[in-house]
Design an enzyme around this catalytic site. Structure first.
Site, PDB file in Angstrom:
ATOM      1  CB  SER A 143      26.036  33.602  69.896  1.00  0.00           C
ATOM      2  OG  SER A 143      25.757  33.753  68.524  1.00  0.00           O
TER       3      SER A 143
ATOM      4  CG  HIS B 248      27.121  30.637  72.969  1.00  0.00           C
ATOM      5  ND1 HIS B 248      28.421  31.074  73.027  1.00  0.00           N
ATOM      6  CD2 HIS B 248      26.819  30.523  71.657  1.00  0.00           C
ATOM      7  CE1 HIS B 248      28.882  31.240  71.801  1.00  0.00           C
ATOM      8  NE2 HIS B 248      27.934  30.914  70.946  1.00  0.00           N
TER       9      HIS B 248
ATOM     10  CE  LYS C 190      30.136  28.072  70.680  1.00  0.00           C
ATOM     11  NZ  LYS C 190      29.087  27.463  69.869  1.00  0.00           N
TER      12      LYS C 190
HETATM   13  C1  LIG Z   1      28.849  26.859  68.555  1.00  0.00           C
HETATM   14  C2  LIG Z   1      27.443  26.463  68.346  1.00  0.00           C
HETATM   15  C3  LIG Z   1      27.111  25.290  67.659  1.00  0.00           C
HETATM   16  C4  LIG Z   1      28.149  24.431  66.997  1.00  0.00           C
HETATM   17  O1  LIG Z   1      28.906  23.751  67.931  1.00  0.00           O
HETATM   18  P1  LIG Z   1      30.173  22.883  67.441  1.00  0.00           P
HETATM   19  O2  LIG Z   1      30.296  21.822  68.457  1.00  0.00           O
HETATM   20  O3  LIG Z   1      31.318  23.843  67.387  1.00  0.00           O
HETATM   21  O4  LIG Z   1      29.840  22.359  66.089  1.00  0.00           O
HETATM   22  C5  LIG Z   1      25.779  24.931  67.596  1.00  0.00           C
HETATM   23  N1  LIG Z   1      24.812  25.695  68.166  1.00  0.00           N
HETATM   24  C6  LIG Z   1      25.101  26.849  68.796  1.00  0.00           C
HETATM   25  C7  LIG Z   1      23.999  27.649  69.404  1.00  0.00           C
HETATM   26  C8  LIG Z   1      26.423  27.270  68.912  1.00  0.00           C
HETATM   27  O5  LIG Z   1      26.699  28.408  69.536  1.00  0.00           O
END
Ligand SMILES: *Cc1c(COP(=O)(O)O)cnc(C)c1O
Length: 396
Positions: free
Chosen positions: A183, A211, A242
């Site tokens: 990210s 992502h 997301k």
């Molecule tokens: C955002 C993210 C998470 C966490 O996701 P949530 O559903 O918000 O807890 C886990 N792994 C990665 C790679 C992320 O970018």
């Protein structure tokens, strides 16, 4: 007792402030979207949300949430295995499996919980987890909760992964785990090579598509689609928080026995509440949208390409990206903060990241594109970057 702790915490907070690492939260007073208003009254264009497909406040998603609220109520007041499973929870699980072409899916309250609960039920002392050095905090925490031996390889470095796989041959089971998109850079894990090495050294593969789901691959089905490795990955984790609506909710999808064991033994699933009906209903609607048309995904790809090309033409130093994350390299920490502040004044909301979030001398502004950005939005962002870039002598 708190009398002793209070001054200790006050000192810690002060040292966070002095180091310039204190996180302040900006307050938004409109729905989440590309066009938002802050509590200061300032209207800004949002380039820092994970709202890749523009679904956070999409009418079809909001409508589905309303309908599920009306037909199935507000809360489940239960974990899944007691009385927290409705027809729509099962339907959403089936839709996720269909989208990723996997055998079965299990829902969690968040992907943080999915990653926290996936390792411990599957692996024990005699097993090995081989983890990319830039994996998400939730994977790192999940690995810590599990007794398997941990091996770490340098980010997306296949020679290093191979060396770790050789070292790990003594174990009963081996699992390679990686984020699909990293990210802070926007690069993707080389899944074709990871699967090849895993097959050569008899390891299972897990990827976190948080992502990349809805973003990467010809139709947005993630890195398994981009590298054509569907069926060769054993475990996929992801989030509904997301691209897929932006609300909340996580999932694990993959081999059916793995999912079945997680339903029996995964602690965040067994001991935490079921997702609300409105979230399940909106999740189904997100997959309806993605399966009906690739329009949103196509817009996102086009917007990302347009913005990256524009930034390169202006002379900015852009990290190569295969996602909707564009890292604009500034290297200097205070420059990254100054640049982001000036952009906000110009009505462009982005965040500057610096050590320890990224390596020292690697400060950057991270831009996240959305299918909901219009050409006019992108042009405004490019113009603001050009103006401030020249003012701050980043570009000529
Ligand atoms: C955002 C993210 C998470 C966490 O996701 P949530 O559903 O918000 O807890 C886990 N792994 C990665 C790679 C992320 O970018």
């Amino acid at each position: 007792m708190y009398g002793k702790m209070q001054p200790y915490l006050a000192r810690e907070l002060e040292s966070i402030r002095v180091a310039g690492l204190y996180k302040n939260e900006r307050i938004i007073v409109t729905p989440q979207g590309v066009d938002i208003r802050l509590d200061s009254g300032k209207e800004v264009l949002n380039f820092c949300a994970n709202n890749y497909l523009g679904l956070s406040s999409h009418p079809a998603i909001v409508k589905a949430a309303h309908e599920s609220l009306d037909s199935r109520g507000f809360g489940m007041s239960s974990v899944r295995f007691i009385c927290g499973t409705q027809d729509i929870h099962k339907e959403l699980e089936a839709r996720i499996a269909q989208f990723f072409d996997t055998e079965d899916t299990i829902l969690y309250a968040a992907c943080f919980d999915a990653n926290g609960g996936v390792f411990e039920p599957l692996l024990a002392e005699e097993d090995a987890i081989i983890s990319d050095s830039l994996n998400h905090a939730s994977i790192i925490d999940g690995v810590r909760l599990c007794k398997a031996v941990r091996y770490r390889y340098a980010n997306a470095d296949m020679a290093d992964l191979e060396a770790r796989l050789k070292e790990a041959q003594k174990h009963r089971f081996r699992l390679v785990v990686t984020d699909a998109v990293f990210s802070m850079d926007g690069n993707v894990a080389p899944m074709d090579q990871i699967c090849q090495l895993a097959e050569k050294y008899d390891a299972m593969v897990m990827i976190d598509e948080c992502h990349s789901a809805g973003v990467v691959g010809a139709t947005g089905r993630g890195v398994t689609e981009l590298f054509n490795v569907r069926g060769r990955v054993d475990i996929i984790t992801g989030t509904l928080g997301k691209a897929l609506g932006g609300g909340i909710g996580g999932f694990i999808t993959g081999r059916k026995e793995i999912i079945q064991i997680l339903r029996q033994r995964s602690r965040p699933y067994l001991f935490s509440n079921s997702i609300p009906p409105s979230v399940a209903g909106a999740g189904i609607a997100a997959f309806d949208l993605l399966e009906a048309s690739t329009e949103l995904h196509d817009n996102l790809v086009e917007n990302t390409g347009y913005f990256m090309t524009g930034m390169q033409q202006l002379g900015f130093d852009i990290k190569p990206s295969q996602s909707a994350i564009v890292a604009v390299m500034l290297y200097d920490a205070s420059l990254s903060q100054q640049f982001a502040e000036r952009l906000l004044q110009e009505g462009i909301y982005v965040v500057g990241f610096y050590y320890p979030v990224v390596p020292k001398e690697q400060a950057r502004i991270r831009v996240q594109l959305s299918a909901a950005h219009t050409r006019a939005h992108l042009d405004r962002a490019l113009a603001a970057f050009a103006k401030i870039g020249r003012d701050l002598k980043v570009i000529k």
